[in-house]
Design an enzyme around this catalytic site. Structure first.
Site, PDB file in Angstrom:
ATOM      1  CG  ASP A 229      88.397  34.562 126.713  1.00 21.74           C
ATOM      2  OD1 ASP A 229      87.035  35.384 126.978  1.00 21.74           O
ATOM      3  OD2 ASP A 229      88.239  34.114 126.644  1.00 21.74           O
ATOM      4  CE  LYS A 251      82.915  37.440 132.359  1.00 24.58           C
ATOM      5  NZ  LYS A 251      82.800  36.964 131.278  1.00 24.58           N
ATOM      6  CG  MET A 364      92.117  30.528 135.004  1.00 21.20           C
ATOM      7  SD  MET A 364      90.474  30.803 135.560  1.00 21.20           S
ATOM      8  CE  MET A 364      89.737  28.688 135.236  1.00 21.20           C
TER       9      MET A 364
END
Length: 446
Positions: A229, A251, A364
């Site tokens: 990641d 991402k 997030m």
């Protein structure tokens, strides 16, 4: 060396234990664990040593120990006297027992404490299921030896069984998968082809490399390729094998992202080519990490895969700043929520999350702080509910701000204005007020 290390098969044989104290009890238990029939006596008398394979003396009295040891020797039976190496024919080492795998550590009786310390260090490095791996190898020994007659390829096969996909699956507790991997390797050996590799879906933890699990650290040293990641910090990647191929597939919001299907296809391609692949995910791969989708893809392709959990962000961050996610006086439940919900996914039950005595950890969520605030307020949460935003939790550049739910968007904006761009976690609930004041690098909003 002063003592020759031997492993003595005592199964079904008699072992005499002289004495009745705690030391004698321990030696009797040790002999029974090896399958021996234990004969307990106070002192050595006629017939006590008949059919005996060995004897332990542990009376606790030097004179009685000496007399008993002499009597045992006269009966031509090897003897160990507790804490008296000068009276002993053999010594008892510190033992690490993993079923079929037994490791003995000895200092020849000079320092039992040192032997105990060394045993603890070895135990910390030794996988718990290494005995299962030994059993797996033993179950295929006759078949492998019959198929691969050339010594060099046979040694290579056994090395791969221990260190490769089958071994890793056995150590992870997947015995059926391990057997399938060995059968696949045997089939490849018959055809002269290349056996498949293995994929490991690994949690990197919240950022501090010292929070990697032992298994994660081991796999980073074994991997041929690491698909990681974007949020995995360089300090964690530095723990990888130096010649491992590092591929960032993470991402990022506002950047062109690699589709999930492409990531899965790349893992499948590499495993089929025989590589050991680590898919390294921030936090825990099964907590907002799409690890489940990758496992499904690999299994659908008929390839071996293991999952290594990591310290998820909420646990690591909360510990780093001194917030107990549950606390007997203020919180009896905790829920992990994603600030970015995928299209078509189930939405959180915000009224349940807004109740008192409930801690909410929002992953997030920094860019969605206003939405999180509004949903919780609409669901009935008090505007005065304590909140904390933690950026780069557990890392050297960790930053924390605390305040009230009504100010959550302003707290998030304060992070952004100071150049914040790292992973952030929001903690909502009365426990947020318990954040360690020394960790609060941003001004509190009151």
């Amino acid at each position: 060396m002063k003592h020759l290390p031997l492993f003595f098969d005592l199964s079904g044989r008699t072992v005499v234990v002289v004495g009745q104290g705690a030391a004698a009890q321990r030696r009797a238990a040790l002999a029974r664990s090896a399958g021996a029939a234990v004969r307990r006596v106070e002192s050595v008398g006629p017939g006590d040593l008949e059919t005996a394979a060995a004897a332990f003396v542990a009376t606790g009295d030097v004179e009685r120990d000496t007399v008993a040891a002499s009597a045992v020797r006269q009966g031509r039976v090897p003897v160990n006297v507790a804490d008296r190496p000068a009276l002993s024919d053999f010594i008892v080492p510190s033992i690490i027992d993993r079923n079929e795998v037994v490791i003995a550590v000895s200092t020849a009786g000079t320092s039992p404490t040192l032997a105990t310390v060394l045993r603890a260090r070895i135990e910390a490095l030794l996988p718990e299921r290494v005995g299962a791996l030994a059993n797996l190898a033993g179950s295929f020994r006759r078949q492998v030896n019959a198929l691969i007659t050339d010594p060099a390829p046979r040694r290579a096969f056994w090395r791969r069984l221990v260190e490769g996909p089958a071994g890793r699956l056995a150590l992870a507790g997947d015995q059926a998968g391990a057997r399938r991997a060995v059968l696949g390797d045997l089939d490849a050996a018959r055809r002269g082809g290349r056996p498949a590799g293995i994929a490991h879906i690994v949690g990197a933890g919240p950022g501090d490399p010292d929070l990697l699990t032992l298994r994660a650290a081991q796999l980073l040293q074994e991997a041929d390729a690491i698909l990681h990641d974007h949020l995995v910090p360089q300090a964690v990647l530095d723990r990888a094998r130096r010649d491992a191929e590092l591929i960032c597939v993470g991402k990022r919001k506002g950047h062109a992202n690699r589709p999930q299907k492409d990531i899965e296809a790349e893992m499948i391609r590499r495993v089929r080519a025989g590589e050991i692949v680590v898919r390294l995910k921030a936090g825990d791969p099964f907590v907002f990490g799409r690890g489940g989708e990758e496992v499904e893809a690999l299994r659908a392709a008929g390839l071996p895969v293991t999952v290594v959990p990591g310290v998820t962000a909420a646990l690591g961050v909360a510990a780093s700043i001194g917030i107990p996610l549950t606390h007997r006086r203020v919180a009896s439940a905790v829920t992990f929520v994603s600030g970015h919900t995928a299209e078509g996914a189930c939405q959180p039950a915000w009224p349940d999350l807004a109740g008192q005595g409930h801690t909410v950890a929002v992953y997030m969520g920094a860019t969605e702080a206003a939405s999180v605030r509004d949903r919780l307020l609409e669901a009935g949460a008090s505007p005065a509910t304590p909140v904390a935003i933690v950026e780069n939790g557990t890392r050297p550049d960790e930053r924390v701000s605390v305040g009230r739910l009504s100010d959550l968007a302003r707290l998030a904006a304060s992070h952004a204005s100071r150049g914040g761009g790292g992973p952030s976690l929001i903690i909502v609930g009365e426990v947020a007020a318990l954040a360690d004041a020394r960790q609060q690098h941003l001004a509190q909003v009151s």
